[in-house]
Motif scaffolding. Sequence first.
Motif, short mmCIF file in Angstrom:
data_model
loop_
_atom_site.label_atom_id
_atom_site.label_comp_id
_atom_site.label_asym_id
_atom_site.label_seq_id
_atom_site.Cartn_x
_atom_site.Cartn_y
_atom_site.Cartn_z
N HIS A 213 0.83 -1.20 0.00
CA HIS A 213 0.00 0.00 0.00
C HIS A 213 0.86 1.25 0.00
CE1 HIS A 213 -3.88 -1.90 0.38
NE2 HIS A 213 -3.40 -2.67 1.33
N VAL A 214 1.95 1.22 0.75
CA VAL A 214 2.82 2.38 0.81
C VAL A 214 3.42 2.66 -0.57
CG1 VAL A 214 4.92 3.33 1.82
CG2 VAL A 214 3.29 2.11 3.26
N PHE A 215 3.86 1.62 -1.27
CA PHE A 215 4.41 1.80 -2.62
C PHE A 215 3.35 2.37 -3.54
CE2 PHE A 215 5.16 0.25 -6.94
CZ PHE A 215 6.36 0.89 -7.19
N LEU A 216 2.14 1.85 -3.49
CA LEU A 216 1.06 2.34 -4.32
C LEU A 216 0.78 3.81 -4.00
CD1 LEU A 216 -1.30 1.91 -6.32
CD2 LEU A 216 -2.68 1.24 -4.35
N VAL A 217 0.73 4.13 -2.73
CA VAL A 217 0.47 5.50 -2.32
C VAL A 217 1.56 6.42 -2.84
CG1 VAL A 217 0.37 7.01 -0.30
CG2 VAL A 217 -0.95 4.89 -0.34
N LEU A 218 2.82 6.00 -2.73
CA LEU A 218 3.92 6.83 -3.22
C LEU A 218 3.86 7.00 -4.73
CD1 LEU A 218 6.83 5.50 -0.98
CD2 LEU A 218 5.57 7.66 -0.75
N LEU A 219 3.48 5.98 -5.44
CA LEU A 219 3.37 6.07 -6.88
C LEU A 219 2.26 7.04 -7.28
CD1 LEU A 219 4.23 5.00 -9.66
CD2 LEU A 219 2.51 3.22 -9.41
N GLN B 12 -8.46 5.78 -3.57
CA GLN B 12 -8.00 4.52 -2.97
C GLN B 12 -6.71 4.73 -2.19
OE1 GLN B 12 -7.74 1.93 -6.37
NE2 GLN B 12 -9.94 1.65 -6.51
N ALA B 13 -5.81 5.52 -2.73
CA ALA B 13 -4.56 5.82 -2.03
C ALA B 13 -4.84 6.59 -0.74
CB ALA B 13 -3.62 6.62 -2.93
N MET B 14 -5.83 7.50 -0.79
CA MET B 14 -6.17 8.26 0.39
C MET B 14 -6.77 7.35 1.47
SD MET B 14 -8.24 11.82 1.01
CE MET B 14 -8.36 12.01 -0.72
N GLU B 15 -7.63 6.44 1.06
CA GLU B 15 -8.20 5.50 2.04
C GLU B 15 -7.11 4.68 2.70
OE1 GLU B 15 -11.41 3.10 0.49
OE2 GLU B 15 -12.28 4.84 -0.52
N ALA B 16 -6.15 4.21 1.90
CA ALA B 16 -5.05 3.41 2.46
C ALA B 16 -4.19 4.24 3.39
CB ALA B 16 -4.20 2.84 1.33
N SER B 17 -3.85 5.46 2.99
CA SER B 17 -3.00 6.29 3.84
C SER B 17 -3.75 6.76 5.08
CB SER B 17 -2.43 7.47 3.06
OG SER B 17 -3.45 8.27 2.53
N TYR B 18 -5.05 7.00 4.96
CA TYR B 18 -5.84 7.38 6.13
C TYR B 18 -5.89 6.22 7.12
CZ TYR B 18 -9.74 9.06 8.99
OH TYR B 18 -10.54 9.45 10.05
N GLY B 19 -6.03 5.02 6.61
CA GLY B 19 -6.02 3.84 7.48
C GLY B 19 -4.71 3.72 8.24
N LEU B 20 -3.59 3.95 7.54
CA LEU B 20 -2.28 3.91 8.20
C LEU B 20 -2.17 5.00 9.26
CD1 LEU B 20 -0.02 3.38 5.05
CD2 LEU B 20 -0.51 1.68 6.84
N ALA B 21 -2.64 6.19 8.92
CA ALA B 21 -2.56 7.32 9.85
C ALA B 21 -3.44 7.09 11.08
CB ALA B 21 -2.94 8.61 9.15
N ILE B 22 -4.64 6.55 10.88
CA ILE B 22 -5.53 6.27 12.01
C ILE B 22 -4.92 5.23 12.93
CG2 ILE B 22 -7.71 5.06 12.55
CD1 ILE B 22 -8.15 8.00 12.18
N ARG B 23 -4.33 4.18 12.35
CA ARG B 23 -3.67 3.16 13.18
C ARG B 23 -2.54 3.77 14.00
NH1 ARG B 23 -5.29 -0.05 8.97
NH2 ARG B 23 -3.42 0.08 7.70
N ALA B 24 -1.76 4.64 13.37
CA ALA B 24 -0.65 5.30 14.08
C ALA B 24 -1.19 6.20 15.19
CB ALA B 24 0.21 6.10 13.11
N ALA B 25 -2.27 6.92 14.92
CA ALA B 25 -2.86 7.80 15.94
C ALA B 25 -3.41 6.98 17.10
CB ALA B 25 -3.96 8.65 15.31
N LYS B 26 -4.05 5.86 16.80
CA LYS B 26 -4.58 5.00 17.85
C LYS B 26 -3.45 4.43 18.70
CE LYS B 26 -7.61 1.05 18.75
NZ LYS B 26 -7.12 1.00 20.08
N GLU B 27 -2.38 4.01 18.03
CA GLU B 27 -1.22 3.49 18.78
C GLU B 27 -0.66 4.57 19.70
OE1 GLU B 27 1.79 1.82 16.22
OE2 GLU B 27 0.32 0.51 15.23
N LEU B 28 -0.56 5.79 19.21
CA LEU B 28 -0.07 6.89 20.04
C LEU B 28 -0.98 7.10 21.24
CD1 LEU B 28 1.91 9.20 20.57
CD2 LEU B 28 0.47 10.62 19.07
N ASP B 29 -2.29 7.11 20.99
CA ASP B 29 -3.24 7.27 22.09
C ASP B 29 -3.10 6.13 23.10
OD1 ASP B 29 -4.25 9.65 21.15
OD2 ASP B 29 -6.04 8.75 20.24
#
Length: 125
Positions: A3-9, A44-61
């Motif tokens: 997903h990260v590669f796709l998002v970067l592309l 689709q890239a935004m959904e994937a990156s938002y999912g990654l960001a939400i997981r990171a935010a939840k982990e921080l919380d």
Amino acid sequence: MRHVFLVLLITSPALADPTLECADASSQVEIGSCVGETEERVNQAMEASYGLAIRAAKELDDVTGRVEAQPALEASQSAWAGYRDAQCDAVGASYGGGSGTGIAITSCRIDLGRARVDELLRFAN
């Protein structure tokens, strides 16, 4: 990782003008279809990156024992979507109802979406 590669592309700076990416299109209908497909890929890239960001935010919380990062990111995403819609409507209005209005609005949504993907990936890291 895929997903990260796709998002970067999808967010490559070389893809600066969505209509120029449709060089093979020979009519406004074909350009409209092409930018529409590009917008779908950006979403689709935004959904994937938002999912990654939400997981990171939840982990921080979870680590900090606070509930701030995830709700803040959710509010940010909601506010950003409102801005995107208003900004791209303004871009469309500047075309005075001409035949390129839809393409301009979609191109605006692609440009802003790509920038948002970059922002979301910064949250995820």
